[in-house]
Design a protein around this motif. Structure first.
Motif, PDB file in Angstrom:
ATOM      1  N   SER A 153      -8.284   9.493 -25.524  1.00  0.00           N
ATOM      2  CA  SER A 153      -8.471   8.297 -24.726  1.00  0.00           C
ATOM      3  C   SER A 153      -9.946   8.105 -24.418  1.00  0.00           C
ATOM      4  CB  SER A 153      -7.685   8.424 -23.420  1.00  0.00           C
ATOM      5  OG  SER A 153      -8.091   7.415 -22.519  1.00  0.00           O
ATOM      6  N   LYS A 154     -10.342   6.819 -24.306  1.00  0.00           N
ATOM      7  CA  LYS A 154     -11.743   6.560 -23.983  1.00  0.00           C
ATOM      8  C   LYS A 154     -12.099   7.118 -22.613  1.00  0.00           C
ATOM      9  CE  LYS A 154     -10.612   1.951 -22.415  1.00  0.00           C
ATOM     10  NZ  LYS A 154      -9.475   1.446 -23.192  1.00  0.00           N
ATOM     11  N   SER A 155     -11.091   7.308 -21.753  1.00  0.00           N
ATOM     12  CA  SER A 155     -11.384   7.861 -20.434  1.00  0.00           C
ATOM     13  C   SER A 155     -11.257   9.385 -20.416  1.00  0.00           C
ATOM     14  CB  SER A 155     -10.483   7.217 -19.390  1.00  0.00           C
ATOM     15  OG  SER A 155      -9.190   7.016 -19.884  1.00  0.00           O
ATOM     16  N   SER A 156     -11.226   9.964 -21.613  1.00  0.00           N
ATOM     17  CA  SER A 156     -11.165  11.431 -21.721  1.00  0.00           C
ATOM     18  C   SER A 156     -12.376  12.072 -21.046  1.00  0.00           C
ATOM     19  CB  SER A 156     -11.122  11.814 -23.195  1.00  0.00           C
ATOM     20  OG  SER A 156     -11.590  13.113 -23.376  1.00  0.00           O
ATOM     21  N   SER A 157     -12.157  13.267 -20.503  1.00  0.00           N
ATOM     22  CA  SER A 157     -13.251  13.915 -19.775  1.00  0.00           C
ATOM     23  C   SER A 157     -14.344  14.407 -20.710  1.00  0.00           C
ATOM     24  CB  SER A 157     -12.697  15.068 -18.950  1.00  0.00           C
ATOM     25  OG  SER A 157     -11.913  15.894 -19.770  1.00  0.00           O
ATOM     26  N   SER A 158     -13.984  14.734 -21.935  1.00  0.00           N
ATOM     27  CA  SER A 158     -14.988  15.278 -22.852  1.00  0.00           C
ATOM     28  C   SER A 158     -15.196  14.361 -24.061  1.00  0.00           C
ATOM     29  CB  SER A 158     -14.522  16.654 -23.323  1.00  0.00           C
ATOM     30  OG  SER A 158     -15.105  16.959 -24.550  1.00  0.00           O
TER      31      SER A 158
END
Ligand code: ADP
Ligand code: NA
Length: 330
Positions: free
Chosen positions: A199-204
């Motif tokens: 996901s684009k909101s992934s933490s890494s």
């Protein structure tokens, strides 16, 4: 007989689509052109519900459209347009909002999740009414089919309810859209956390592969993807989610089945699989990147394509809005 109509939208909220967006959504949009009368929309109105930078939004909208053309959306066969260029979307959304219950809208789980994250005082009314605008997007085009992932099911259910409610209150106006379930939809997971979705909101940032990033960077991310401690290359999303994700991507980007890949890599290590997948990704994204650049390097041509798409969209949207207004008493 006329082909069934399909509608889908995607938000311009990142600098590039990632492999999850492509394999889980956009790839199917391309395929649906063969069987459906397709309307696809870059939903920039939806992209301003949680704060944004105007310059960045304008650029991302163009890049999203360029990428969609670059992966194979054919403006001759389908209609690709930018939502803000078709004013009927918010116009219909107002009417639909007036037949939506406040409690009904409050039950949308995506709003609850997102507003909880932002804090309810900071989340906008636009975020709250987002699913009503989404219903307008779909109903304006009298779409029979809407490709949906699990996360959008509840919103499509609302669109169906609103279409039925309007029809029974004011007379048959809208086609009631049905979910288009895509067989073997690839759920792509985060390379660094194979239990979470990419996901684009992934933490890494190293967990996601962007279609427009340098393929050498993608190859590096794949080499350092989290896999389990075993050695065998087998497909099992429960016990070996990391390797299984790599096999899913590999299979989706080539025409090789998972079984074929597992057989081909029998007795070989993760390193080989990762190295080869890096190469597969490079071969896949290189022409897409070249075509995307070509669209972006010719802004007048891109504007022209989008204006033509908006004009085709408006022909349908304005007819639906006109009928809706008549029925409502305007
Ligand atoms: P993100 O999850 O990065 O925020 P969006 O929610 O904007 O992406 O999703 C756009 C489209 O891409 C949706 O149709 C969604 O179902 C699909 N999609 C997003 N991430 C994935 C993924 N990891 N695997 C499969 N499909 C995905
Ligand atoms: Na998302």
């Amino acid at each position: 007989p006329a082909r069934p109509r399909v509608f889908s939208g995607i938000q311009p909220t990142a600098d590039s689509f990632h492999l999850g967006n492509y394999l889980g959504a956009v790839r199917h949009w391309v395929a649906l052109q063969d069987t459906h009368d397709a309307f696809y929309c870059v939903v920039d109105l939806h992209a301003i519900t949680a704060g944004h930078d105007p310059k960045v939004l304008r650029q991302r909208t163009r890049v999203a459209a360029a990428q969609l053309f670059a992966v194979g959306l054919d403006p001759e066969r389908s209609t690709l347009f930018v939502q803000s260029q078709v004013p009927e979307h918010p116009q219909l959304a107002w009417v639909l909002g007036c037949i939506t219950g406040f409690g009904e809208a409050s039950r949308m789980t995506q709003f609850k999740d997102k507003s909880q994250k932002q804090g309810s005082d900071r989340s906008s009314v636009g975020l709250f009414t987002y699913p009503i605008l989404q219903a307008a997007d779909i109903l304006l085009y009298q779409a029979h089919a809407v490709p949906v992932g699990e996360d959008q099911r509840q919103h499509l259910e609302l669109s169906r309810d609103l279409a039925q409610r309007f029809n029974s209150q004011f007379g048959k106006t809208f086609v009631v859209p049905a979910p288009h379930i895509v067989k073997d939809t690839a759920k792509i997971t985060d390379l660094q956390d194979p239990t979470a979705k990419m996901s684009k909101s992934s933490s890494s940032p190293s967990g996601i592969i962007d279609l427009l990033e340098d393929p050498a960077r993608s190859a590096k991310k794949i080499r350092s993807a989290v896999t389990d401690t075993g050695r065998e290359i087998v497909f099992d999303s429960e016990t070996k989610p990391g390797v299984s994700n790599l096999l899913t991507i590999y299979s989706a980007l080539t025409d090789r089945s998972i079984d074929d890949l597992v057989a081909a890599y029998a007795g070989r290590g993760y390193g080989d699989l990762k190295k080869d997948l890096g190469e597969v990704v490079r071969e896949f994204v290189t022409p897409i990147q070249e075509r995307t650049r070509a669209y972006l390097d010719d802004p007048a041509q891109l504007d022209k394509l989008l204006a033509a798409g908006a004009e085709k969209a408006r022909a349908v949207a304005s007819a639906t809005l006109h009928e809706t207004y008549e029925r409502v008493g305007f």
